[in-house]
Design a protein around this motif. Structure first.
Motif, PDB file in Angstrom:
ATOM      1  N   GLY A   1      43.673 -21.877  72.624  1.00  0.00           N
ATOM      2  CA  GLY A   1      43.493 -21.643  74.049  1.00  0.00           C
ATOM      3  C   GLY A   1      44.287 -20.441  74.496  1.00  0.00           C
ATOM      4  O   GLY A   1      44.758 -19.633  73.688  1.00  0.00           O
ATOM      5  N   THR A   2      44.461 -20.318  75.804  1.00  0.00           N
ATOM      6  CA  THR A   2      45.237 -19.215  76.368  1.00  0.00           C
ATOM      7  C   THR A   2      46.141 -19.719  77.481  1.00  0.00           C
ATOM      8  O   THR A   2      45.925 -20.793  78.036  1.00  0.00           O
ATOM      9  N   SER A   3      47.148 -18.930  77.775  1.00  0.00           N
ATOM     10  CA  SER A   3      48.028 -19.174  78.915  1.00  0.00           C
ATOM     11  C   SER A   3      48.028 -17.947  79.800  1.00  0.00           C
ATOM     12  O   SER A   3      47.742 -16.829  79.344  1.00  0.00           O
ATOM     13  N   LEU A   4      48.349 -18.158  81.067  1.00  0.00           N
ATOM     14  CA  LEU A   4      48.510 -17.039  81.979  1.00  0.00           C
ATOM     15  C   LEU A   4      49.832 -16.337  81.679  1.00  0.00           C
ATOM     16  O   LEU A   4      50.861 -16.992  81.511  1.00  0.00           O
ATOM     17  N   CYS A   5      49.799 -15.010  81.598  1.00  0.00           N
ATOM     18  CA  CYS A   5      51.023 -14.233  81.402  1.00  0.00           C
ATOM     19  C   CYS A   5      51.120 -13.199  82.510  1.00  0.00           C
ATOM     20  O   CYS A   5      50.232 -12.360  82.665  1.00  0.00           O
ATOM     21  N   VAL A   6      52.185 -13.283  83.298  1.00  0.00           N
ATOM     22  CA  VAL A   6      52.455 -12.307  84.349  1.00  0.00           C
ATOM     23  C   VAL A   6      53.531 -11.360  83.840  1.00  0.00           C
ATOM     24  O   VAL A   6      54.646 -11.799  83.522  1.00  0.00           O
ATOM     25  N   HIS A   7      53.205 -10.097  83.734  1.00  0.00           N
ATOM     26  CA  HIS A   7      54.164  -9.098  83.267  1.00  0.00           C
ATOM     27  C   HIS A   7      54.919  -8.518  84.459  1.00  0.00           C
ATOM     28  O   HIS A   7      54.328  -8.203  85.490  1.00  0.00           O
ATOM     29  N   ASN A   8      56.231  -8.357  84.290  1.00  0.00           N
ATOM     30  CA  ASN A   8      57.080  -7.782  85.334  1.00  0.00           C
ATOM     31  C   ASN A   8      58.208  -7.031  84.633  1.00  0.00           C
ATOM     32  O   ASN A   8      59.330  -7.520  84.516  1.00  0.00           O
ATOM     33  N   TYR A   9      57.907  -5.827  84.148  1.00  0.00           N
ATOM     34  CA  TYR A   9      58.899  -5.064  83.393  1.00  0.00           C
ATOM     35  C   TYR A   9      58.643  -3.571  83.537  1.00  0.00           C
ATOM     36  O   TYR A   9      57.629  -3.138  84.052  1.00  0.00           O
ATOM     37  N   GLY A  10      59.623  -2.776  83.063  1.00  0.00           N
ATOM     38  CA  GLY A  10      59.502  -1.321  83.092  1.00  0.00           C
ATOM     39  C   GLY A  10      60.062  -0.704  84.352  1.00  0.00           C
ATOM     40  O   GLY A  10      59.564   0.315  84.838  1.00  0.00           O
ATOM     41  N   HIS A  11      61.181  -1.269  84.884  1.00  0.00           N
ATOM     42  CA  HIS A  11      61.717  -0.861  86.179  1.00  0.00           C
ATOM     43  C   HIS A  11      62.715   0.297  86.098  1.00  0.00           C
ATOM     44  O   HIS A  11      63.297   0.677  87.117  1.00  0.00           O
ATOM     45  N   GLY A  12      62.932   0.836  84.918  1.00  0.00           N
ATOM     46  CA  GLY A  12      63.801   1.999  84.770  1.00  0.00           C
ATOM     47  C   GLY A  12      65.185   1.768  85.337  1.00  0.00           C
ATOM     48  O   GLY A  12      65.825   0.750  85.046  1.00  0.00           O
ATOM     49  N   GLY A  13      65.653   2.697  86.175  1.00  0.00           N
ATOM     50  CA  GLY A  13      66.995   2.590  86.730  1.00  0.00           C
ATOM     51  C   GLY A  13      67.040   1.913  88.087  1.00  0.00           C
ATOM     52  O   GLY A  13      68.066   1.977  88.759  1.00  0.00           O
ATOM     53  N   ALA A  14      65.937   1.260  88.491  1.00  0.00           N
ATOM     54  CA  ALA A  14      65.878   0.663  89.834  1.00  0.00           C
ATOM     55  C   ALA A  14      65.623  -0.838  89.798  1.00  0.00           C
ATOM     56  O   ALA A  14      65.170  -1.404  90.781  1.00  0.00           O
ATOM     57  N   GLY A  15      65.932  -1.489  88.688  1.00  0.00           N
ATOM     58  CA  GLY A  15      65.638  -2.912  88.568  1.00  0.00           C
ATOM     59  C   GLY A  15      66.284  -3.757  89.653  1.00  0.00           C
ATOM     60  O   GLY A  15      65.651  -4.632  90.248  1.00  0.00           O
ATOM     61  N   VAL A  16      67.561  -3.500  89.927  1.00  0.00           N
ATOM     62  CA  VAL A  16      68.256  -4.273  90.960  1.00  0.00           C
ATOM     63  C   VAL A  16      67.639  -3.965  92.324  1.00  0.00           C
ATOM     64  O   VAL A  16      67.344  -4.870  93.123  1.00  0.00           O
ATOM     65  N   THR A  17      67.389  -2.696  92.579  1.00  0.00           N
ATOM     66  CA  THR A  17      66.896  -2.250  93.886  1.00  0.00           C
ATOM     67  C   THR A  17      65.555  -2.865  94.255  1.00  0.00           C
ATOM     68  O   THR A  17      65.314  -3.170  95.425  1.00  0.00           O
ATOM     69  N   VAL A  18      64.661  -3.053  93.285  1.00  0.00           N
ATOM     70  CA  VAL A  18      63.311  -3.567  93.594  1.00  0.00           C
ATOM     71  C   VAL A  18      63.143  -5.032  93.213  1.00  0.00           C
ATOM     72  O   VAL A  18      62.047  -5.584  93.314  1.00  0.00           O
ATOM     73  N   SER A  19      64.212  -5.686  92.788  1.00  0.00           N
ATOM     74  CA  SER A  19      64.100  -7.006  92.165  1.00  0.00           C
ATOM     75  C   SER A  19      63.431  -8.056  93.038  1.00  0.00           C
ATOM     76  O   SER A  19      62.572  -8.815  92.567  1.00  0.00           O
ATOM     77  N   TRP A  20      63.804  -8.137  94.321  1.00  0.00           N
ATOM     78  CA  TRP A  20      63.233  -9.183  95.179  1.00  0.00           C
ATOM     79  C   TRP A  20      61.784  -8.881  95.536  1.00  0.00           C
ATOM     80  O   TRP A  20      60.934  -9.787  95.555  1.00  0.00           O
TER      81      TRP A  20
END
Length: 312
Positions: A276-295
């Motif tokens: 079967g399959t599962s849903l996969c939501v990707h949330n990566y590749g934020h460079g140097g702004a991960g904290v800034t855009v996190s919420w």
């Protein structure tokens, strides 16, 4: 009814600021969430971040600004909570840079922006996650299929690890080096770009000392601090505050920012190893702004996971 609620849970891959924030948003709306992380929050790249909430080295620029604006509002709220959040609103200077009008409207002139003590903040996030019923597991996923076999929904916040895990060859490291010195009495932050894209001068007063930076070395993955680089950082920062030239060095830090030509925030189906399959939501590749855009990114990722089940 979303898959996460119908079948019992979400596995979030990655225990840095992107993974933890996404896990908090999901857990606080009633989703059964587990975080899989190969290292504790204090050992992630997020722990090395200077902590100034300001967009930096992230694409697409327009979408990143929207995420940052939404995140700014939450960080401003956190700054009004007890000091255990690790977030403060601090005045600063950014000479030679003209932020977009949307950002100026938030920060004011001179700018006043959230400054985050990342060690304290990551502990706060983990505590908030667990208080909402989330579970932390120190383990590494060898593949998306392995995670999909454990839950009907996977949220991939693996940062630089996505290069092998997905696999995604467009993910690359941008090495950043900073050092922490004793605070000689600096109260405002300072950030200025240099003529070289590899160098930025920033001075960030934190409760534990002043963070001096920084560098952006594309494709470099050496985690050992370079003495010559540290000396150059001190020289640039001392040109702004001469007293930093003789401040005692407390710590050297190196982090590898997970850069991608554009943030990947989307959903797909992945095999679950059982036909079967599962849903996969990707949330990566934020460079140097991960904290800034996190919420902002966490809310969008949670939307892709699907709404909570009102019947519980």
């Amino acid at each position: 009814m979303s898959e996460a609620h119908r079948h019992g849970g979400v596995v979030v891959l990655g225990g840095g600021v992107i993974g933890l924030t996404t896990a908090v948003v999901l857990a606080e709306r009633g989703t059964d969430v587990r975080v899989w992380s190969p290292e504790p929050p204090g050992a992630t790249t997020s722990a090395v971040a200077g902590g100034l909430i300001w967009p930096y080295r992230i694409e697409p620029e327009k979408q990143a600004l929207e995420w940052a604006v939404r995140s700014f509002r939450h960080f401003s709220w956190l700054a009004e909570q007890p000091p255990t959040t690790g977030v403060r609103l601090v005045r600063g200077r950014m000479p030679g840079s003209a932020p977009p009008p949307e950002w100026t409207a938030l920060t004011g002139t001179p700018p006043r922006a959230p400054l985050v003590d990342m060690g304290t903040y990551l502990r706060y996030l983990r505590g908030r996650f667990e208080a909402a019923g989330g579970r932390w597991e120190q383990r590494a996923a060898r593949s998306l299929t392995e995670a999909a076999a454990a839950a009907p929904t996977v949220v991939n916040c693996s940062g630089l690890g996505a290069r092998q895990l997905v696999p995604d060859p467009t993910v690359s490291a941008v090495r950043g080096q900073v050092l922490v010195v004793e605070d000689p009495g600096i109260e405002e932050w300072y950030v200025a770009a240099s003529d070289s894209a590899r160098e930025t001068t920033y001075i960030l007063p934190q409760p534990y000392g002043v963070v001096l930076g920084g560098t952006a070395d594309d494709g470099a993955e050496d985690r050992e601090p370079a003495p010559a680089t540290a000396a150059a950082i001190v020289e640039r920062c001392a040109a702004v505050h001469p007293e930093l030239a003789t401040a005692a060095v407390l710590e050297h830090r190196v982090g590898l920012r997970p850069f991608r030509p554009s943030v990947r925030l989307e959903a797909e189906r992945v095999p679950d190893g059982r036909g079967g399959t599962s849903l996969c939501v990707h949330n990566y590749g934020h460079g140097g702004a991960g904290v800034t855009v996190s919420w902002g990114c966490a809310v969008d990722a949670a939307r892709l996971v699907g709404p909570p089940d009102p019947a519980g």
